[in-house]
Write a protein that holds these residues in place. Structure first.
Motif, PDB file in Angstrom:
ATOM      1  N   TRP A  91       0.849  -1.188   0.000  1.00 38.06           N
ATOM      2  CA  TRP A  91       0.000   0.000   0.000  1.00 38.06           C
ATOM      3  C   TRP A  91       0.876   1.225   0.000  1.00 38.06           C
ATOM      4  O   TRP A  91       2.047   1.168   0.342  1.00 38.06           O
ATOM      5  N   SER A  92       0.309   2.337  -0.417  1.00 35.40           N
ATOM      6  CA  SER A  92       1.114   3.550  -0.504  1.00 35.40           C
ATOM      7  C   SER A  92       0.207   4.770  -0.459  1.00 35.40           C
ATOM      8  O   SER A  92      -1.014   4.673  -0.616  1.00 35.40           O
ATOM      9  N   GLU A  93       0.849   5.901  -0.261  1.00 35.38           N
ATOM     10  CA  GLU A  93       0.141   7.175  -0.259  1.00 35.38           C
ATOM     11  C   GLU A  93       0.876   8.105  -1.203  1.00 35.38           C
ATOM     12  O   GLU A  93       2.103   8.157  -1.205  1.00 35.38           O
ATOM     13  N   THR A  94       0.127   8.819  -2.033  1.00 36.57           N
ATOM     14  CA  THR A  94       0.718   9.846  -2.890  1.00 36.57           C
ATOM     15  C   THR A  94      -0.028  11.147  -2.624  1.00 36.57           C
ATOM     16  O   THR A  94      -0.953  11.187  -1.809  1.00 36.57           O
ATOM     17  N   ASP A  95       0.334  12.196  -3.359  1.00 39.66           N
ATOM     18  CA  ASP A  95      -0.388  13.461  -3.209  1.00 39.66           C
ATOM     19  C   ASP A  95      -1.840  13.312  -3.656  1.00 39.66           C
ATOM     20  O   ASP A  95      -2.716  14.022  -3.200  1.00 39.66           O
ATOM     21  N   GLU A  96      -2.059  12.366  -4.560  1.00 44.29           N
ATOM     22  CA  GLU A  96      -3.413  12.212  -5.113  1.00 44.29           C
ATOM     23  C   GLU A  96      -4.311  11.340  -4.236  1.00 44.29           C
ATOM     24  O   GLU A  96      -5.513  11.489  -4.237  1.00 44.29           O
ATOM     25  N   GLY A  97      -3.699  10.375  -3.541  1.00 40.71           N
ATOM     26  CA  GLY A  97      -4.557   9.492  -2.771  1.00 40.71           C
ATOM     27  C   GLY A  97      -3.818   8.290  -2.214  1.00 40.71           C
ATOM     28  O   GLY A  97      -2.590   8.277  -2.087  1.00 40.71           O
ATOM     29  N   TYR A  98      -4.596   7.268  -1.920  1.00 41.06           N
ATOM     30  CA  TYR A  98      -4.086   6.078  -1.258  1.00 41.06           C
ATOM     31  C   TYR A  98      -4.384   4.857  -2.121  1.00 41.06           C
ATOM     32  O   TYR A  98      -5.440   4.781  -2.743  1.00 41.06           O
ATOM     33  N   THR A  99      -3.457   3.921  -2.143  1.00 43.22           N
ATOM     34  CA  THR A  99      -3.731   2.687  -2.877  1.00 43.22           C
ATOM     35  C   THR A  99      -3.383   1.493  -1.998  1.00 43.22           C
ATOM     36  O   THR A  99      -2.540   1.577  -1.109  1.00 43.22           O
ATOM     37  N   LEU A 100      -4.070   0.410  -2.296  1.00 42.30           N
ATOM     38  CA  LEU A 100      -3.770  -0.874  -1.681  1.00 42.30           C
ATOM     39  C   LEU A 100      -3.773  -1.897  -2.797  1.00 42.30           C
ATOM     40  O   LEU A 100      -4.687  -1.908  -3.628  1.00 42.30           O
ATOM     41  N   LYS A 101      -2.750  -2.726  -2.837  1.00 42.03           N
ATOM     42  CA  LYS A 101      -2.726  -3.819  -3.816  1.00 42.03           C
ATOM     43  C   LYS A 101      -2.515  -5.105  -3.046  1.00 42.03           C
ATOM     44  O   LYS A 101      -1.668  -5.158  -2.150  1.00 42.03           O
ATOM     45  N   ILE A 112     -15.478 -11.522  -4.440  1.00 35.90           N
ATOM     46  CA  ILE A 112     -14.938 -10.520  -3.527  1.00 35.90           C
ATOM     47  C   ILE A 112     -15.780  -9.254  -3.580  1.00 35.90           C
ATOM     48  O   ILE A 112     -16.278  -8.870  -4.635  1.00 35.90           O
ATOM     49  N   GLN A 113     -15.983  -8.656  -2.432  1.00 34.36           N
ATOM     50  CA  GLN A 113     -16.788  -7.439  -2.362  1.00 34.36           C
ATOM     51  C   GLN A 113     -16.013  -6.370  -1.621  1.00 34.36           C
ATOM     52  O   GLN A 113     -15.240  -6.670  -0.704  1.00 34.36           O
ATOM     53  N   VAL A 114     -16.257  -5.142  -2.036  1.00 36.67           N
ATOM     54  CA  VAL A 114     -15.644  -4.015  -1.344  1.00 36.67           C
ATOM     55  C   VAL A 114     -16.769  -3.124  -0.835  1.00 36.67           C
ATOM     56  O   VAL A 114     -17.643  -2.718  -1.607  1.00 36.67           O
ATOM     57  N   HIS A 115     -16.770  -2.882   0.440  1.00 36.25           N
ATOM     58  CA  HIS A 115     -17.780  -2.016   1.053  1.00 36.25           C
ATOM     59  C   HIS A 115     -17.091  -0.830   1.704  1.00 36.25           C
ATOM     60  O   HIS A 115     -15.964  -0.955   2.182  1.00 36.25           O
ATOM     61  N   VAL A 116     -17.806   0.272   1.748  1.00 38.16           N
ATOM     62  CA  VAL A 116     -17.359   1.379   2.586  1.00 38.16           C
ATOM     63  C   VAL A 116     -18.334   1.464   3.745  1.00 38.16           C
ATOM     64  O   VAL A 116     -19.538   1.556   3.546  1.00 38.16           O
ATOM     65  N   ASP A 117     -17.806   1.389   4.942  1.00 38.01           N
ATOM     66  CA  ASP A 117     -18.641   1.368   6.131  1.00 38.01           C
ATOM     67  C   ASP A 117     -18.666   2.752   6.764  1.00 38.01           C
ATOM     68  O   ASP A 117     -17.647   3.231   7.259  1.00 38.01           O
ATOM     69  N   ASN A 163     -15.506   8.410  -3.792  1.00 35.34           N
ATOM     70  CA  ASN A 163     -14.909   8.152  -5.111  1.00 35.34           C
ATOM     71  C   ASN A 163     -13.903   7.013  -5.099  1.00 35.34           C
ATOM     72  O   ASN A 163     -13.033   6.925  -5.958  1.00 35.34           O
ATOM     73  N   ILE A 164     -14.041   6.152  -4.136  1.00 38.74           N
ATOM     74  CA  ILE A 164     -13.144   5.005  -4.040  1.00 38.74           C
ATOM     75  C   ILE A 164     -13.385   4.069  -5.231  1.00 38.74           C
ATOM     76  O   ILE A 164     -14.514   3.936  -5.701  1.00 38.74           O
ATOM     77  N   GLU A 165     -12.313   3.488  -5.744  1.00 36.54           N
ATOM     78  CA  GLU A 165     -12.443   2.554  -6.874  1.00 36.54           C
ATOM     79  C   GLU A 165     -11.725   1.266  -6.533  1.00 36.54           C
ATOM     80  O   GLU A 165     -10.700   1.280  -5.843  1.00 36.54           O
ATOM     81  N   THR A 172      -6.147 -12.026 -10.165  1.00 37.02           N
ATOM     82  CA  THR A 172      -5.258 -12.381  -9.059  1.00 37.02           C
ATOM     83  C   THR A 172      -4.962 -11.224  -8.118  1.00 37.02           C
ATOM     84  O   THR A 172      -4.677 -11.458  -6.950  1.00 37.02           O
ATOM     85  N   TYR A 173      -5.011 -10.003  -8.613  1.00 37.75           N
ATOM     86  CA  TYR A 173      -4.664  -8.883  -7.751  1.00 37.75           C
ATOM     87  C   TYR A 173      -5.843  -7.949  -7.574  1.00 37.75           C
ATOM     88  O   TYR A 173      -6.511  -7.589  -8.533  1.00 37.75           O
ATOM     89  N   LEU A 174      -6.057  -7.552  -6.344  1.00 41.37           N
ATOM     90  CA  LEU A 174      -7.058  -6.530  -6.049  1.00 41.37           C
ATOM     91  C   LEU A 174      -6.327  -5.208  -5.894  1.00 41.37           C
ATOM     92  O   LEU A 174      -5.273  -5.142  -5.250  1.00 41.37           O
ATOM     93  N   GLU A 175      -6.885  -4.174  -6.484  1.00 46.31           N
ATOM     94  CA  GLU A 175      -6.321  -2.835  -6.275  1.00 46.31           C
ATOM     95  C   GLU A 175      -7.436  -1.911  -5.818  1.00 46.31           C
ATOM     96  O   GLU A 175      -8.505  -1.868  -6.425  1.00 46.31           O
ATOM     97  N   ILE A 176      -7.185  -1.204  -4.739  1.00 48.94           N
ATOM     98  CA  ILE A 176      -8.155  -0.241  -4.235  1.00 48.94           C
ATOM     99  C   ILE A 176      -7.511   1.128  -4.293  1.00 48.94           C
ATOM    100  O   ILE A 176      -6.370   1.309  -3.844  1.00 48.94           O
ATOM    101  N   ARG A 177      -8.227   2.068  -4.889  1.00 51.17           N
ATOM    102  CA  ARG A 177      -7.707   3.436  -4.984  1.00 51.17           C
ATOM    103  C   ARG A 177      -8.664   4.377  -4.277  1.00 51.17           C
ATOM    104  O   ARG A 177      -9.853   4.405  -4.571  1.00 51.17           O
ATOM    105  N   ILE A 178      -8.125   5.132  -3.348  1.00 47.96           N
ATOM    106  CA  ILE A 178      -8.945   6.092  -2.603  1.00 47.96           C
ATOM    107  C   ILE A 178      -8.358   7.477  -2.837  1.00 47.96           C
ATOM    108  O   ILE A 178      -7.252   7.769  -2.373  1.00 47.96           O
ATOM    109  N   PRO A 179      -9.060   8.318  -3.578  1.00 50.13           N
ATOM    110  CA  PRO A 179      -8.510   9.664  -3.791  1.00 50.13           C
ATOM    111  C   PRO A 179      -8.554  10.480  -2.505  1.00 50.13           C
ATOM    112  O   PRO A 179      -9.327  10.179  -1.595  1.00 50.13           O
TER     113      PRO A 179
END
Length: 194
Positions: A91-101, A112-117, A163-165, A172-179
């Protein structure tokens, strides 16, 4: 089979009406008993380096508890994996947002499901085994690890959760991007920027 990589966008759910979800904690003893099964699927889903393993961060942590992932450096938190040159989660953080792989356990990619709680927690879950009794309560409300897996992550305060994607790469890989929210300064003053 084509050699081009396939990207599948997942729908991120923001409305989840399941009461009592994850109310049963996964304790260390229960996990040890469960993991001592010889089921290879269990070992894939919850094994070393899996995003869904309670031991992902080197010591036991119930994956259904929200973890403030982005407050840590992945190299530090996963140093025990890095030393064995495994790199299934990052996972990482940039000026634009956060990612998880994260690599998805073999059984999980189809459901697989992605929820925002409540706009605070991003929750990644899925089932590795079907419940036999379809009338039984939702698998997430009981001993969820017997049917599925979850990883709940606390989102940073400036995350723009609306706006999470989420994407699955090559099954095989999940990628989550959170601006990052562009209205960070407004939010700090308590204005509602909706």
């Amino acid at each position: 089979m084509s050699s081009s990589s396939s990207n599948k966008k997942l729908e991120v759910q923001t409305e989840d009406q399941t009461p009592h979800k994850w109310c049963v904690s996964l304790g260390e003893e229960a996990f040890k008993r469960f993991f001592s099964q010889t089921n290879p699927t269990v070992h894939k889903v919850f094994g070393d380096g899996s995003l869904f393993s309670p031991l992902l961060f080197g010591k036991f942590f119930d994956p259904s508890d929200a973890f403030p992932l982005w407050e840590f450096e992945s190299d530090v938190l996963l140093s025990h994996l890095r030393s064995s040159s495994q790199n299934p989660v990052d996972w990482s953080e940039t000026d634009e947002g956060y990612t998880l792989k994260a690599e998805i356990p073999g059984t999980g990619k189809s459901n697989i499901q992605v929820h925002v709680d409540k706009g605070k927690v991003v929750e990644i879950s899925g089932q590795w085994k079907q419940q036999r009794d379809s009338k039984a309560h939702d698998w997430r409300c009981g001993h969820w690890w017997e049917y599925g897996y979850v990883r709940r992550l606390e989102m940073p305060e400036d995350a723009d959760w609306k706006n999470i994607e989420a994407y699955i790469h090559n099954d095989t890989y999940l990628e989550i991007r959170i601006p990052k929210s562009q209205h960070g300064s407004d939010l700090a003053q308590g204005k509602d920027v909706a």
